[in-house]
Scaffold this active site. Structure first.
Site, short mmCIF file in Angstrom:
data_model
loop_
_atom_site.label_atom_id
_atom_site.label_comp_id
_atom_site.label_asym_id
_atom_site.label_seq_id
_atom_site.Cartn_x
_atom_site.Cartn_y
_atom_site.Cartn_z
CE1 TYR A 1 0.94 0.78 4.41
CE2 TYR A 1 0.88 -1.59 4.14
CZ TYR A 1 1.26 -0.48 4.85
OH TYR A 1 1.98 -0.63 6.00
CG HIS A 2 0.76 4.26 1.77
ND1 HIS A 2 1.96 4.47 2.38
CD2 HIS A 2 -0.05 3.73 2.71
CE1 HIS A 2 1.90 4.09 3.64
NE2 HIS A 2 0.69 3.64 3.86
N PRO A 3 3.19 2.90 -1.69
CG PRO A 3 3.78 1.88 -3.69
CD PRO A 3 2.59 2.21 -2.81
CB ILE A 4 4.77 6.88 -4.15
CG1 ILE A 4 3.24 6.96 -4.22
CG2 ILE A 4 5.24 5.94 -5.21
CD1 ILE A 4 2.73 8.31 -4.23
N GLY A 5 4.34 7.32 -0.70
CA GLY A 5 4.15 8.38 0.28
C GLY A 5 2.97 8.08 1.18
#
Length: 138
Positions: free
Chosen positions: A133-137
């Site tokens: 989940y939300h690997p970019i922020g």
């Protein structure tokens, strides 16, 4: 690449989206006193090319939709993860990490160990890829 420090314990498989049998067979045997510190080195596709779909299951507005994520349908996604897994293995075997981190990939995919490194990692990616989940922020 996502490097995640973790406490490896009996709740890990739930928090990391692992199947209980993967945790019990491949991680639990390495624990001392039921818990220990560790790290995950996780290759992540930030811009996957594979496209999933969501369709209605029926005319009933309360019926859950049919979700087909089509993970790794695009060959480029698949090969990107294979190459990333090779890189993780190389990082774990480099100095000064060699001897500190033990890769469980060879143990987890022992049936596929062969002279062909590409075949090994292709099998590993097919068997053990998970979503995050939300690997970019946040």
């Amino acid at each position: 690449m996502h490097f995640a420090p973790v406490i490896i314990n009996n709740e890990l498989y739930q928090n990391a989206n692992l199947k209980p049998e993967v945790y019990n067979h491949y991680l639990k045997p390495y624990l001392f006193d039921g818990s220990q510190s560790g790290a995950f080195f996780l290759p992540i596709l930030l811009h996957p090319k594979s496209k999933g779909e969501i369709t209605l299951a029926s005319r009933d507005p309360f019926a859950h939709p049919i979700i087909n994520p089509n993970y790794l349908e695009d060959e480029e996604d698949f090969h990107t993860l294979v190459e990333a897994c090779k890189l993780v293995e190389k990082i774990c075997q480099s100095e000064p990490l060699k001897g500190i981190f033990n890769s469980t990939a060879k143990v987890m995919n022992v049936d596929e160990v062969s002279e062909n490194e590409d075949q090994f990692w292709e099998s590993f990616v097919r068997k053990y890829s998970v979503t995050v989940y939300h690997p970019i922020g946040t």
